[in-house]
Design an enzyme around this catalytic site. Structure first.
Site, PDB file in Angstrom:
ATOM      1  N   LYS A  10      53.814  37.783  44.320  1.00  0.00           N
ATOM      2  CA  LYS A  10      53.247  39.128  44.467  1.00  0.00           C
ATOM      3  C   LYS A  10      53.905  39.899  45.620  1.00  0.00           C
ATOM      4  CE  LYS A  10      48.770  37.794  42.490  1.00  0.00           C
ATOM      5  NZ  LYS A  10      47.291  37.895  42.630  1.00  0.00           N
ATOM      6  N   TYR A  50      46.059  43.478  34.325  1.00  0.00           N
ATOM      7  CA  TYR A  50      44.762  43.117  34.920  1.00  0.00           C
ATOM      8  C   TYR A  50      43.588  43.790  34.197  1.00  0.00           C
ATOM      9  CZ  TYR A  50      47.058  40.588  38.685  1.00  0.00           C
ATOM     10  OH  TYR A  50      47.790  39.667  39.409  1.00  0.00           O
ATOM     11  N   ASN A 113      47.273  37.604  47.671  1.00  0.00           N
ATOM     12  CA  ASN A 113      47.238  36.140  47.681  1.00  0.00           C
ATOM     13  C   ASN A 113      48.512  35.476  47.160  1.00  0.00           C
ATOM     14  OD1 ASN A 113      46.789  36.716  45.045  1.00  0.00           O
ATOM     15  ND2 ASN A 113      44.844  35.636  44.864  1.00  0.00           N
ATOM     16  N   HIS A 116      50.532  34.737  41.390  1.00  0.00           N
ATOM     17  CA  HIS A 116      49.673  34.703  40.205  1.00  0.00           C
ATOM     18  C   HIS A 116      49.968  33.421  39.446  1.00  0.00           C
ATOM     19  CE1 HIS A 116      47.764  35.863  36.425  1.00  0.00           C
ATOM     20  NE2 HIS A 116      48.851  35.404  35.823  1.00  0.00           N
ATOM     21  N   GLU A 127      50.997  36.424  28.704  1.00  0.00           N
ATOM     22  CA  GLU A 127      51.613  36.965  29.924  1.00  0.00           C
ATOM     23  C   GLU A 127      53.131  36.791  29.902  1.00  0.00           C
ATOM     24  OE1 GLU A 127      47.584  36.151  32.584  1.00  0.00           O
ATOM     25  OE2 GLU A 127      49.392  35.000  33.054  1.00  0.00           O
TER      26      GLU A 127
HETATM   27  P1  GDP Z   1      43.209  34.331  40.039  1.00  0.00           P
HETATM   28  O1  GDP Z   1      43.150  33.875  38.608  1.00  0.00           O
HETATM   29  O2  GDP Z   1      43.030  33.200  41.018  1.00  0.00           O
HETATM   30  O3  GDP Z   1      44.446  35.161  40.350  1.00  0.00           O
HETATM   31  O4  GDP Z   1      41.937  35.263  40.300  1.00  0.00           O
HETATM   32  P2  GDP Z   1      41.221  36.395  39.396  1.00  0.00           P
HETATM   33  O5  GDP Z   1      41.733  36.367  37.983  1.00  0.00           O
HETATM   34  O6  GDP Z   1      39.759  36.258  39.623  1.00  0.00           O
HETATM   35  O7  GDP Z   1      41.667  37.760  40.092  1.00  0.00           O
HETATM   36  C1  GDP Z   1      42.934  38.339  39.844  1.00  0.00           C
HETATM   37  C2  GDP Z   1      43.483  38.857  41.146  1.00  0.00           C
HETATM   38  O8  GDP Z   1      42.636  39.908  41.635  1.00  0.00           O
HETATM   39  C3  GDP Z   1      43.492  37.854  42.299  1.00  0.00           C
HETATM   40  O9  GDP Z   1      44.590  36.968  42.257  1.00  0.00           O
HETATM   41  C4  GDP Z   1      43.527  38.768  43.507  1.00  0.00           C
HETATM   42  O10 GDP Z   1      44.837  39.303  43.748  1.00  0.00           O
HETATM   43  C5  GDP Z   1      42.600  39.891  43.058  1.00  0.00           C
HETATM   44  N1  GDP Z   1      41.197  39.669  43.472  1.00  0.00           N
HETATM   45  C6  GDP Z   1      40.338  38.700  43.034  1.00  0.00           C
HETATM   46  N2  GDP Z   1      39.132  38.807  43.626  1.00  0.00           N
HETATM   47  C7  GDP Z   1      39.221  39.886  44.467  1.00  0.00           C
HETATM   48  C8  GDP Z   1      38.300  40.528  45.356  1.00  0.00           C
HETATM   49  O11 GDP Z   1      37.132  40.134  45.490  1.00  0.00           O
HETATM   50  N3  GDP Z   1      38.765  41.619  46.044  1.00  0.00           N
HETATM   51  C9  GDP Z   1      40.040  42.084  45.910  1.00  0.00           C
HETATM   52  N4  GDP Z   1      40.432  43.171  46.614  1.00  0.00           N
HETATM   53  N5  GDP Z   1      40.944  41.518  45.073  1.00  0.00           N
HETATM   54  C10 GDP Z   1      40.535  40.431  44.361  1.00  0.00           C
END
Ligand code: GDP
Length: 138
Positions: A10, A50, A113, A116, A127
């Protein structure tokens, strides 16, 4: 290619000069790179990628972050690729990620973070197809 996962390094990790160290960890964990590109997501691409999060309060910020700079997209192959890669990257929130995981080492925050990783075989294929044509895979 059934044992594949899709990853993006990222914008935060690219800005922090961590492409090399992250790729080294991916190689050391036994993944083979089948496709790779250094590119930038358009707003439309980030919104589509997303889309499952479109009702979440952080959707706008997430799209803004993912279009804030270049990313590295890749298709990775390994037995049990999706699950093993999720283990390698660690929990979404780096404060909850296990020691030694990519997010624990390189992530800045729950949003920024570092990487992905696909969450299912089905999504890995969707994807991978989103980013790569057949002629871009080896
Ligand atoms: P992943 O599968 O571990 O990437 O997590 P998710 O699918 O739940 O979320 C997708 C992406 O959204 C994450 O990798 C983060 O970059 C972002 N994200 C997830 N939770 C949060 C949150 O609570 N706040 C913010 N600002 N970004 C988030």
């Amino acid at each position: 290619m059934s044992n594949i996962t899709f990853t993006m390094i990222k914008p935060d990790a690219v800005k922090n000069n961590n492409i090399g160290p992250i790729l080294a960890k991916i190689n050391d964990a036994g993944f083979t790179i089948r496709a790779m590109k250094y590119t930038e997501l358009s707003e439309a691409q980030a919104m589509a990628f997303y889309e499952v999060h479109k009702e979440r309060p952080f959707y706008g910020e997430l799209v803004e972050f993912m279009t804030s700079g270049p990313i590295v997209a890749a298709i990775l192959e390994k037995e049990n690729a999706v699950e093993d890669f999720r283990k390698l990257i660690g929990a979404t929130n780096p404060t909850e990620a296990a020691e030694g995981t990519i997010r624990k080492i390189f992530a800045e925050s729950i949003q920024n973070n570092a990487v992905h990783g696909s969450d299912s075989d089905e999504n890995a294929i969707i994807e991978a197809d989103f980013h790569f044509s057949k002629t871009e895979r080896f």
